[in-house]
Design a protein around this motif. Sequence first.
Motif, PDB file in Angstrom:
ATOM      1  N   HIS A  87       0.833  -1.218   0.000  1.00 13.90           N
ATOM      2  CA  HIS A  87       0.000   0.000   0.000  1.00 13.90           C
ATOM      3  C   HIS A  87       0.856   1.252   0.000  1.00 13.90           C
ATOM      4  O   HIS A  87       0.420   2.303  -0.471  1.00 13.90           O
ATOM      5  N   ASP A  88       2.079   1.132   0.507  1.00 12.89           N
ATOM      6  CA  ASP A  88       2.985   2.278   0.451  1.00 12.89           C
ATOM      7  C   ASP A  88       3.450   2.514  -0.983  1.00 12.89           C
ATOM      8  O   ASP A  88       3.665   3.656  -1.394  1.00 12.89           O
ATOM      9  N   VAL A  89       3.615   1.431  -1.722  1.00 12.46           N
ATOM     10  CA  VAL A  89       3.973   1.575  -3.134  1.00 12.46           C
ATOM     11  C   VAL A  89       2.883   2.368  -3.849  1.00 12.46           C
ATOM     12  O   VAL A  89       3.172   3.285  -4.627  1.00 12.46           O
ATOM     13  N   ASP A  90       1.648   2.051  -3.547  1.00 14.49           N
ATOM     14  CA  ASP A  90       0.540   2.784  -4.170  1.00 14.49           C
ATOM     15  C   ASP A  90       0.560   4.257  -3.777  1.00 14.49           C
ATOM     16  O   ASP A  90       0.334   5.143  -4.605  1.00 14.49           O
ATOM     17  N   GLN A  91       0.831   4.502  -2.507  1.00 18.94           N
ATOM     18  CA  GLN A  91       0.910   5.878  -2.032  1.00 18.94           C
ATOM     19  C   GLN A  91       2.021   6.640  -2.751  1.00 18.94           C
ATOM     20  O   GLN A  91       1.831   7.772  -3.186  1.00 18.94           O
ATOM     21  N   LEU A  92       3.184   5.989  -2.860  1.00 21.84           N
ATOM     22  CA  LEU A  92       4.319   6.632  -3.516  1.00 21.84           C
ATOM     23  C   LEU A  92       3.981   6.977  -4.960  1.00 21.84           C
ATOM     24  O   LEU A  92       4.255   8.085  -5.432  1.00 21.84           O
ATOM     25  N   ALA A 131       4.342  -2.311 -10.134  1.00 23.88           N
ATOM     26  CA  ALA A 131       4.115  -1.173  -9.239  1.00 23.88           C
ATOM     27  C   ALA A 131       5.393  -0.758  -8.497  1.00 23.88           C
ATOM     28  O   ALA A 131       5.732   0.433  -8.493  1.00 23.88           O
ATOM     29  N   ALA A 182       7.257   2.847  -8.734  1.00 22.20           N
ATOM     30  CA  ALA A 182       7.553   3.655  -7.543  1.00 22.20           C
ATOM     31  C   ALA A 182       9.034   4.001  -7.490  1.00 22.20           C
ATOM     32  O   ALA A 182       9.413   5.152  -7.231  1.00 22.20           O
ATOM     33  N   GLN A 209       3.111  11.385   4.802  1.00 22.45           N
ATOM     34  CA  GLN A 209       3.183  10.031   4.259  1.00 22.45           C
ATOM     35  C   GLN A 209       4.597   9.709   3.781  1.00 22.45           C
ATOM     36  O   GLN A 209       5.127   8.633   4.050  1.00 22.45           O
ATOM     37  N   LEU A 210       5.193  10.653   3.067  1.00 23.92           N
ATOM     38  CA  LEU A 210       6.545  10.432   2.549  1.00 23.92           C
ATOM     39  C   LEU A 210       7.524  10.195   3.680  1.00 23.92           C
ATOM     40  O   LEU A 210       8.343   9.274   3.632  1.00 23.92           O
ATOM     41  N   ARG A 260       6.959   9.120   6.631  1.00 22.14           N
ATOM     42  CA  ARG A 260       6.697   7.819   7.251  1.00 22.14           C
ATOM     43  C   ARG A 260       7.220   6.671   6.378  1.00 22.14           C
ATOM     44  O   ARG A 260       7.968   5.805   6.846  1.00 22.14           O
ATOM     45  N   ILE A 261       6.856   6.684   5.109  1.00 19.78           N
ATOM     46  CA  ILE A 261       7.225   5.587   4.208  1.00 19.78           C
ATOM     47  C   ILE A 261       8.739   5.501   4.009  1.00 19.78           C
ATOM     48  O   ILE A 261       9.334   4.424   4.097  1.00 19.78           O
TER      49      ILE A 261
END
Lengths: 167, 167
Positions: free
Chosen positions: A147-152, B27, B31, B151-152, B154-155
Amino acid sequence: MGTPLPRDPIADAQRNWEGHGWGNVAAPMAAVTAIMRTQQILLGRIEAVLKPFGLTFARYELLALLSFARSGALPMNKASALLQVHPTSVTNAVDRLQAAGLVVRSAHPTDGRTTLIELTSEGRTLAKSATAALNSEVFAQSGFADHDVDQLIRILSAFRKNAGDFT
Amino acid sequence: MGTPLPRDPIADAQRNWEGHGWGNVAAPMAAVTAIMRTQQILLGRIEAVLKPFGLTFARYELLALLSFARSGALPMNKASALLQVHPTSVTNAVDRLQAAGLVVRSAHPTDGRTTLIELTSEGRTLAKSATAALNSEVFAQSGFADHDVDQLIRILSAFRKNAGDFT
DNA sequence: TCCAAACCCTTGGATGTCCTAGTATATTGC
DNA sequence: GCAATATACTAGGACATCCAAGGGTTTGGA
């Protein structure tokens, strides 16, 4: 460059920014710095995987681009635009790939200014092998949660669009 | 390297990957590629802001690090570790900063192997100005939405920790 | 005590990126 | 039709990064 640090240097920098009264930009600063460092880590992994193939990331990107071009050939200016690097960087990469027998330069049929870069069969084979290696050794173990990949992808796509990369 | 492309080249690459049966890594590939490109864009903005100060990002980072060191001095190996770059890169940066009169090398009081990098008053002043410029011209307008910045952070923090940057 | 192993910095070499011209070819406009 | 402008690629130079190797300094075990 080796042992892990006892503390996150970027988090420290963010605290420093806040402590100096720049709290309003501390978070973006940290995010930008983290992107820089992440890119460095990822590039290192990629280069390590490509090294046995005699490729660098810059050369691999060009090879991969050509391998998806169906005709296996692209004008240099097109490659420059798609890879979003300076034309001289493409010239440099093509020089080395050509010396390695992976691509050849050929004349454009109608425009005398333009040079086509064409994949050789060796180049096509190597691109395939290198891609398989990257897929299994880097992308399949990227270190990002799904899900982080999607966010990125979402966040960075918006950023790039906003920065004028594409319409 | 100028006009926006009609389509997102990274999204195209992702589709290519999927079309070749590599959907499971398409994906992450996108990314990772997006991080590469984003870093390139950000670095370009930063370098543009620093240019009037006669600084590059590498030199600025070192200057900024020293300016937060309280004593204004750090051993080179410490700087190398904190900036997470190769020792030779620090040597290079210090050479240029020293030539510009922004830092000086001095001997470590107890360890003869170690060289200390020390900020000059010119260096401290310039670091302050350059930081102010970066804050207002880059970080305050990063192009990321506030919650995306979070988000960035955090990820990418999780990624860097996982990659062994810090414990 | 003393020498080997570990550590620190620098030099030299390879790559990549960008910028600034410079040369050649196309396209445009008068 | 021809000159002016735009486009395409390349050469040379400045920087940054890494790796490999070398010389000086410390540390630690025999």
